[in-house]
Design an enzyme around this catalytic site. Sequence first.
Site, short mmCIF file in Angstrom:
data_model
loop_
_atom_site.label_atom_id
_atom_site.label_comp_id
_atom_site.label_asym_id
_atom_site.label_seq_id
_atom_site.Cartn_x
_atom_site.Cartn_y
_atom_site.Cartn_z
N GLU A 122 1.57 75.96 -108.50
CA GLU A 122 2.52 76.74 -107.70
C GLU A 122 2.81 76.08 -106.36
OE1 GLU A 122 1.65 81.28 -109.29
OE2 GLU A 122 0.47 80.55 -107.60
N CYS A 135 4.55 75.13 -98.63
CA CYS A 135 3.12 75.05 -98.95
C CYS A 135 2.99 74.31 -100.27
CB CYS A 135 2.54 76.47 -99.04
SG CYS A 135 0.76 76.51 -99.28
N CYS A 142 -8.79 74.26 -108.90
CA CYS A 142 -9.58 73.88 -107.73
C CYS A 142 -11.04 73.84 -108.12
CB CYS A 142 -9.36 74.87 -106.59
SG CYS A 142 -10.07 74.35 -105.00
N CYS A 146 -14.28 78.91 -103.56
CA CYS A 146 -14.36 79.80 -102.40
C CYS A 146 -14.17 81.24 -102.89
CB CYS A 146 -13.30 79.44 -101.36
SG CYS A 146 -13.51 77.77 -100.69
N CYS A 149 -10.89 83.37 -102.36
CA CYS A 149 -9.62 82.73 -102.74
C CYS A 149 -9.39 82.87 -104.24
CB CYS A 149 -9.66 81.26 -102.35
SG CYS A 149 -8.16 80.34 -102.79
N CYS A 387 -1.62 83.53 -98.42
CA CYS A 387 -2.79 82.65 -98.35
C CYS A 387 -3.93 83.20 -99.21
CB CYS A 387 -3.24 82.55 -96.89
SG CYS A 387 -4.66 81.47 -96.65
#
Length: 411
Positions: A122, A135, A142, A146, A149, A387
């Site tokens: 994305e 962004c 990933c 985290c 997230c 975010c």
Amino acid sequence: MADTELMPIPGQIDPVPAPRDITPREDGRLDLIGLPKSRIRELFAEAGLDEKQAKLRSKQVYHWLYHRGVTDFTEMTDLGKTMRPWLTQRFVIGRPEVVEAQHSADGTRKWLLRTSDGHDFEMVFIPDANRGTLCVSSQVGCTLNCTFCHTGTMRLVRNLTPGEIVGQVMLARDALGEWPKGRMDMAEDEDETAYTSDGRLLTNIVMMGMGEPLYNFDNVRDALNLVMDGEGLALSKRRITLSTSGVVPMMERCGAEIGVNLAVSLHAVTKPVRDEIVPINRKYGIEELLKACADYPGASNARRITFEYVMLDGKNDSDEDAHELVRLLKAHNLPAKVNLIPFNPWPGAQYECSSPERIRSFSNIVFEGGISAPIRTPRGRDIDAACGQLRTAAEKKSRAERDREEAAANS
């Protein structure tokens, strides 16, 4: 069907995926997007052009690709009519495939994109009164895990190539209509004012999308060099920010070889809390991270390092945390700015956002300590574009489809 396997890499281990500068295509043609002028010249020579022709044509094609944004060799009007089909047979001008485009009520736009080998990722565009920020993602998935997230709940599939990274910027310019207008093959008596570069909506880039940019350093560097090239996309390095969760060994190289602004996902000021919410802290601790920030090439009061700090209710948002944040940044004499980010919810998240009063109190303490601490206004929450919310919609949809199939089978 995607042709690569998931990369089973735990969050605190540095991944070393196999590099590639071009994603292979089934038709055998080579995608030129993401390649510097020197590499395009090499490919032209390998395809049969003599050295002089390869140098000339690579310069022309490079300009059309990165400065004019064309997607078809037939549009390169200063190339000979026999050269254009020769290029079309051997090469392509790629863009990520747009699977879905969404518009938020606040003007934010999110694209679900797909690579040529079938992987989804994305990108997000955030318009403001005096700037427009794109962004950009650096990986499919990933590896950092985290806990606040949504992207961190995905597995890392693979790194994006330079073409897939810079292709996001080019796709955004396509969508925003921001390529220069007019023709280049003008006769001497034609009006050169017909060639114009309109006012830009896309003014800034942040490497804050899916993935950890410093775990894909070479490809991110090569892509951003094309973005910053005056003969290419020509965006100033001062308008580009790279965000890292703290891959300390790569930070100095980032400053020296890329030279863009640095943002650091700090999110906590004590080892136990940061170990929990940013697991890379177990490998590179807070003190080691802040020292690397202090040593970052180019950091100064005019180019402050930005520290991202997501506000989690009862976890990292106390007055004591705010005072400790000020102490840490001052102890390392860091030219710093702190972005306070209200936690953006996602399905299954184990945290809640701090109250507005708590966030204001935290911000006031940091400001009183002499450090700028603005509170970021959440953007694109209604389309999961804020975010910490990025996670490919295709994955959500495929799971929903499986659930429907299972329900149908059991009925």
